[in-house]
Design an enzyme around this catalytic site. Structure first.
Site, PDB file in Angstrom:
ATOM      1  N   GLY A  97     -29.460  23.180  36.675  1.00 54.38           N
ATOM      2  CA  GLY A  97     -28.378  22.674  37.501  1.00 54.38           C
ATOM      3  C   GLY A  97     -27.005  23.145  37.091  1.00 54.38           C
ATOM      4  O   GLY A  97     -26.006  22.608  37.517  1.00 54.38           O
ATOM      5  N   CYS A  98     -26.953  24.155  36.245  1.00 53.73           N
ATOM      6  CA  CYS A  98     -25.652  24.711  35.935  1.00 53.73           C
ATOM      7  C   CYS A  98     -25.470  25.946  36.787  1.00 53.73           C
ATOM      8  O   CYS A  98     -26.372  26.775  36.862  1.00 53.73           O
ATOM      9  CB  CYS A  98     -25.594  25.129  34.473  1.00 53.73           C
ATOM     10  SG  CYS A  98     -25.007  23.838  33.419  1.00 53.73           S
ATOM     11  N   VAL A  99     -24.341  26.068  37.402  1.00 56.04           N
ATOM     12  CA  VAL A  99     -24.086  27.303  38.122  1.00 56.04           C
ATOM     13  C   VAL A  99     -23.962  28.452  37.128  1.00 56.04           C
ATOM     14  O   VAL A  99     -24.293  29.591  37.405  1.00 56.04           O
ATOM     15  CB  VAL A  99     -22.811  27.191  38.977  1.00 56.04           C
ATOM     16  CG1 VAL A  99     -22.584  28.463  39.746  1.00 56.04           C
ATOM     17  CG2 VAL A  99     -22.921  26.019  39.925  1.00 56.04           C
ATOM     18  N   SER A 100     -23.472  28.110  35.933  1.00 53.99           N
ATOM     19  CA  SER A 100     -23.478  29.103  34.866  1.00 53.99           C
ATOM     20  C   SER A 100     -24.779  28.941  34.092  1.00 53.99           C
ATOM     21  O   SER A 100     -25.535  28.004  34.313  1.00 53.99           O
ATOM     22  CB  SER A 100     -22.287  28.872  33.950  1.00 53.99           C
ATOM     23  OG  SER A 100     -22.169  27.493  33.673  1.00 53.99           O
TER      24      SER A 100
END
Lengths: 331, 458
Positions: A97-100
């Site tokens: 769930g991290c865009v990074s």
């Protein structure tokens, strides 16, 4: 198939199996979405329950007022984070769930304190990861598991606490907590520390189940509601261990207030307890002059020290609230 | 509140200017547009952005201490008061279930709902309103085609052609259906302008092709595809064309008869309408042959215990109580847009698009994806980009928290495209007709500040 993420409710039910002090008001790990950022401090988990380094970090961020400077501080943490070896940048270590991209690695030392390493390709996320790594590393697993993400409010970073696929910070913390728990369960399995008749592993320096010890108090203990052998504390339903704990603390610390509560029944299904006979988890609330001048860590160490024998013989965990008389009065 | 005279601006041909940009990553040779364009805009006329801004209450707020600059329109658009009023009106005065009711409220709701359908049909120049099926959104509309048309028309070995730049909603349903039917998906890559390779697509079309699925305007690259040509090539081999018009219908004139598209989808929330409703356009003869998608009330004719008969399109594909108020809200949005004129909106946004691109080029070490604008290549008013050594999430976070500028960071539901471009994520600023040049200026100023901040830290 192992799910990669625990929902907060799952974490809550696992966390509920751990010692939780209930005699003062604080917020348990919520099963619904956490309160909005403006939650008053009385609803937040008390600072003392957080790992000491994390408390320091929070205080540091609170002392930095300007938002830009907060970011600089965050990025500074990230910059100084120990690099994470590429071999640890695996699927299991990736925060969902991290865009990074964020990876977190966890391991235990021989005292079963958990240590972390992390990395990210986003500078701000790396800063948050570093914050958590620095704040949580080297602490006992139970302490880490008790951490409610609400503390992020205190950092003043406008960190959203809404559990969502995209909440990197929340998911980072959850992953760190989950990994700590898994490591602990594995380690305890390896130690054979739970229950009768299990043969201790080679790694275990302290074989815990000791049939010769008179601390096996099977008949009366377990549910925490049975009357104690000694007839005392029948109202609080303490078994013999609970009574021993109470007596020891009374003798050594001369408290003006002491509450010992057996919450072992909450752990009936808990892996670490399976096979044992109860009297494994206690909440202790103690007010004593002996704590004056001692830091929180020292107070806890003191109590653990006094109850060392219990800890060797089947007591799994204590949730401790230790205050001085003046602290209680001040409230 | 700005009052101004909205002047009908003629479309400007793009003039050849003088200066080249600073950044080498910014398509050498792209030239800035010369003064005459901006001068005309200044001359006593109020830009479309300024004249429409007052209609959008949400734009007038502060975010994290700064004025909101909303540049995430490709994700969703804002709604004018007219639409909000229509929704409120519906719920306050005539909310009622549609189609089978006898009483006054129900009749009114039905009338308005069906009127909204007619408005949609007129907006895209469909020949009849029965060719418009209301869905939850464009994604559901594509799924409808996939499960209804796809499952009954695709055989093993049939080919579906898509581009790698498609939105996930245009890829995933076809993956699912292809697996079930044995059809094969084939993907067109990008050409040297970073636009789906139309020649490659043409070459891929064969007698095995049953369907071509393409976007009209790309939500990442900002490019526009020549749908009319693609349809001609597809029809020549008997293949159908499904057009994803999510990023085109809100921003330009779309004429389904002119395009001769077989299927076309769009979402209300991207065109100033409420969320929760979208539509599928399908040619009558195609819809008539398609089996139901979802089963339930409204889409039936007669129901027995062992079988049922189905309604005619579009009802056949509208099971259950629809988003009545929302469809009516979409109708109001269409009225609002038509009141301005889609051509005018398009022309204004073209200016903004070029201005945005030009200003972004001035940011050092920036890489903008998609084609550079020119005489024959028009870009939509959106730019996806990356700045070297700074993660787009960091950019977006800082822009939001320090400057109140709302952009998006991520893969924008186009993972295959990002994989092809070799990046995990990009930042994207996307405009709509209620944005102004000042919004772009503020964005660039904030972006410069943000980039300096992160660079100074290294």
């Amino acid at each position: 198939m192992k799910p990669l993420l625990l929902e907060i409710s799952e974490l809550a039910s696992i966390a509920a199996t751990l010692p939780f002090s209930r005699s003062i008001s604080f917020q348990k790990i919520p099963t619904k979405s956490p309160p909005p950022l403006q939650a008053s401090s009385t609803q937040l988990q008390p600072m003392e329950e957080l790992p000491p380094k994390l408390q320091e970090i929070i205080k540091l961020f609170q002392s930095v007022e300007e938002p830009k400077a907060k970011y600089e501080q965050l990025m500074f943490y990230g910059k100084n984070l120990n690099p994470l070896d590429t071999q640890f940048k695996t699927r299991e270590n990736k925060v969902e769930g991290c865009v990074s991209q964020v990876w977190v690695r966890a391991y235990l030392d021989q005292d079963k304190n958990v240590f972390y390493q992390a990395d990210s390709d986003s500078v701000l996320t790396k800063g948050l990861a570093a914050l958590l790594v620095n704040g949580l590393s080297g602490r006992p697993v139970q302490e880490v598991l008790r951490i409610s993400p609400d503390f992020a409010v205190l950092l003043g970073l406008q960190q959203s606490l809404t559990p969502s696929r995209n909440n990197g910070f929340l998911n980072m913390l959850k992953l760190m907590q989950r990994k700590a728990l898994e490591l602990l369960i594995e380690a305890e399995k390896g130690d054979g520390s739970s229950g009768n008749g299990q043969i201790a592993n080679d790694n275990s320096e302290k074989p815990v189940e000791n049939s010769t010890s008179d601390s096996k108090v099977d008949e009366d203990s377990g549910v925490g509601f049975s009357s104690s052998k000694n007839g005392e504390d029948s109202s609080s339903g303490l078994g013999s261990r609970g009574t021993r704990i109470k007596k020891k603390l009374e003798k050594e610390l001369s408290p003006i207030e002491l509450e010992v509560e057996d919450v072992s029944y909450q752990h009936a299904g808990h892996a670490g307890v399976r096979g044992s006979d109860g009297e494994t988890h206690f909440n202790v609330r103690i007010v004593s002059k002996e704590f004056e001048g001692k830091s929180l860590v020292k107070r806890h160490r003191l109590i653990y020290g006094l109850l060392d024998e219990e800890l060797q013989t089947g007591l799994h965990a204590l949730s401790i609230v230790a205050k001085t008389p003046s602290e209680v009065e001040a409230k | 509140m700005m009052e101004g005279v909205v002047v009908k601006l003629p479309s400007f041909p793009f003039l050849y200017p003088t200066v080249s940009p600073s950044s080498p990553n910014c398509r050498l040779g792209f030239r800035r547009f010369s003064a005459p364009l901006s001068a005309a805009v200044k001359e006593g006329s109020v830009s479309l952005g300024h004249s429409t801004r007052p209609d959008f209450p949400i734009l007038h707020q502060k975010v994290n201490g700064s004025n909101l600059v909303y540049l995430d329109n490709a994700a969703t658009s804002q709604k004018p008061t007219a639409v909000l009023k229509a929704l409120q009106d519906y719920y306050e005065t005539y909310n009622s279930n549609v189609h089978r009711g006898i009483h006054y409220l129900s009749a009114k709701a039905t009338d308005e709902y069906e009127l909204a359908r007619k408005k949609v049909a007129a907006f895209i120049n469909a020949s009849d309103s029965t060719e418009i099926v209301f869905t939850r959104n464009a994604t559901e509309a594509i799924n409808l085609v996939a499960y209804s048309w796809g499952l009954s028309n695709l055989r093993p070995g049939n080919e579906i052609i898509l581009s790698i730049a498609e939105h996930h909603s245009a890829i995933v349903p076809w993956q699912i259906v292809a697996k079930i039917t044995g059809a094969i998906l084939r993907f067109v890559s990008l050409d040297e302008n970073e636009v789906p390779d139309v020649e490659e697509l043409r070459g891929m079309i064969s007698e095995r092709t049953k369907l071509v699925v393409v976007h009209h305007v790309s939500n990442v690259l900002g490019s526009v595809l020549p749908i009319e040509d693609i349809v001609i090539w597809a029809h020549a081999v008997g293949a159908k064309v499904l057009v994803d018009a999510c990023q085109s219908v809100p921003h330009m004139v779309v004429d389904v008869q002119g395009l001769d598209a077989d299927f076309l989808v769009a979402s209300s929330h991207k065109m100033c309408g409420p969320t929760g409703v979208g539509f599928l356009f399908g040619k009558s003869n195609l819809l008539l042959d398609m089996p139901p998608f979802l089963g339930g009330g409204e889409m039936i004719s007669d129901v027995f215990l062992d079988h049922s008969t189905y309604a005619e399109p579009p009802s056949r594909f509208e099971a259950g109580t629809p988003a009545i108020g929302e469809a009516i809200g979409l109708g109001a949005a269409i009225d609002y847009l038509s009141g301005i004129g889609m051509q005018k909106i398009h022309d204004y946004e073209m200016e903004l698009a070029n201005y945005l691109y030009e200003k972004l080029c001035s940011v050092p070490n920036i890489r903008i994806y998609g084609p550079k604008p020119s005489d024959n290549i028009h870009r939509a008013a959106l730019c996806s980009f990356n700045v070297e050594n700074i993660h787009p999430t960091d950019l977006a976070t800082f822009l939001d928290q320090q400057h109140g500028v709302a952009i998006r960071s991520g893969h924008h539901c186009a993972q295959p495209l990002h994989r092809h471009l070799g990046v995990n994520a990009s930042a994207r600023a996307s405009l709509h007709f209620y944005n102004t040049r000042e919004d772009v200026d503020e964005f660039i100023r904030s972006l410069d500040d943000t980039v300096s901040f992160f660079n100074s830290f290294k």
